[in-house]
Design an enzyme around this catalytic site. Structure first.
Site, PDB file in Angstrom:
ATOM      1  N   ASP A   8       0.887  -1.167   0.000  1.00  0.00           N
ATOM      2  CA  ASP A   8       0.000   0.000   0.000  1.00  0.00           C
ATOM      3  C   ASP A   8       0.924   1.215   0.000  1.00  0.00           C
ATOM      4  O   ASP A   8       1.444   1.603   1.048  1.00  0.00           O
ATOM      5  CB  ASP A   8      -0.900  -0.006   1.238  1.00  0.00           C
ATOM      6  N   GLU A  67      -1.217  -1.431  -4.971  1.00  0.00           N
ATOM      7  CA  GLU A  67      -2.407  -0.638  -5.288  1.00  0.00           C
ATOM      8  C   GLU A  67      -2.080   0.377  -6.381  1.00  0.00           C
ATOM      9  O   GLU A  67      -1.026   1.004  -6.359  1.00  0.00           O
ATOM     10  CB  GLU A  67      -2.893   0.087  -4.031  1.00  0.00           C
ATOM     11  N   ASP A 139      -2.341   1.036   7.323  1.00  0.00           N
ATOM     12  CA  ASP A 139      -1.526   0.908   6.107  1.00  0.00           C
ATOM     13  C   ASP A 139      -1.082  -0.544   5.895  1.00  0.00           C
ATOM     14  O   ASP A 139      -1.056  -1.034   4.765  1.00  0.00           O
ATOM     15  CB  ASP A 139      -0.307   1.831   6.170  1.00  0.00           C
TER      16      ASP A 139
END
Length: 172
Positions: A8, A67, A139
Site C-alpha cells: 500500500d 495498489e 496501512d
C-alpha cells in the site's frame, strides 16, 4: 505454495503485508510499515526502495501486488503517490519479483465485499480472514488486503486455465 507481498504505497508511510497462498488457503506471514522521514521527496523514495528491497530479501516473495494510483482532487498528492509506487515496483522488478496492480475499489471488493469499504472494515476483515488476534495498522492492513486480492485473482486465473486445459483435452 506462493508467497505474496502486498504494498500500500505512500510517500510518508508505505504499508506492506505478506501472505502465503496454497490453493484457496491464505496464511499470514508478516506486515508492517515503512516510515519515511525528511521533506525531500527523493530521500523518501530512496527509503521506500530500500525498505521494499530489504523486505523482499528477507521474506523472498514470488509475487508482488500493489495498489494502483487513483486520481483525487489533489494532483500533487497523486503524483507523489505514483512516485512512491514506482520506487516499490522498481525494488520488486530489480529482484526479479513478478508485479501485478489492482485498483483500490477492486481490493476492497475482494476482501470486504464492497468497493466503498472503510479502513476499519478492511482492518476487521484482515483479522477475520487471516485469524489475527489484533488489527494491524491501517496501512499494513491495506497492504495485506492487496496481497489477498492478488491471491484471489491468481487462484481464479489458475482455475480458469485448468478448466480451459480440460476443455482443450476433451476436444483432442
Amino acid at each position: 505454495m506462493t508467497r505474496i507481498l502486498g504494498i500500500d504505497p505512500g510517500s510518508r508511510i508505505t504499508g506492506y503485508g505478506i501472505v502465503d497462498q496454497d490453493g484457496q488457503r491464505l496464511c499470514y506471514v508478516a506486515s508492517g510499515c515503512i516510515r519515511t522521514r525528511g521533506d525531500a521527496l527523493a530521500e523518501r523514495l530512496g527509503i521506500i526502495f530500500d525498505g521494499v528491497s530489504r523486505i523482499i530479501a528477507e521474506f523472498q516473495p514470488g509475487e508482488l501486488a500493489i495498489e494502483r494510483v487513483f486520481l483525487n482532487k489533489n494532483a500533487d498528492s497523486a503524483l507523489k503517490l505514483g512516485q512512491a509506487r514506482g520506487a516499490a515496483i522498481c525494488a520488486g522488478v530489480q529482484q526479479g519479483v513478478v508485479v501485478d496492480e489492482y485498483a483500490a475499489r477492486e481490493i476492497k471488493q475482494a476482501v470486504v465485499g464492497t468497493g466503498a469499504a472503510s479502513k476499519e472494515q478492511v482492518q476487521h476483515m484482515m483479522c477475520v480472514l487471516l485469524s489475527l488476534q489484533r488489527s494491524p495498522p491501517s496501512d499494513a492492513a491495506d497492504a495485506l488486503a492487496v496481497a489477498i486480492c492478488h491471491g484471489h485473482h491468481r487462484e481464479t486465473r489458475r482455475r480458469m486455465q485448468s478448466m480451459q486445459a480440460l476443455r482443450d483435452g476433451a476436444r483432442s
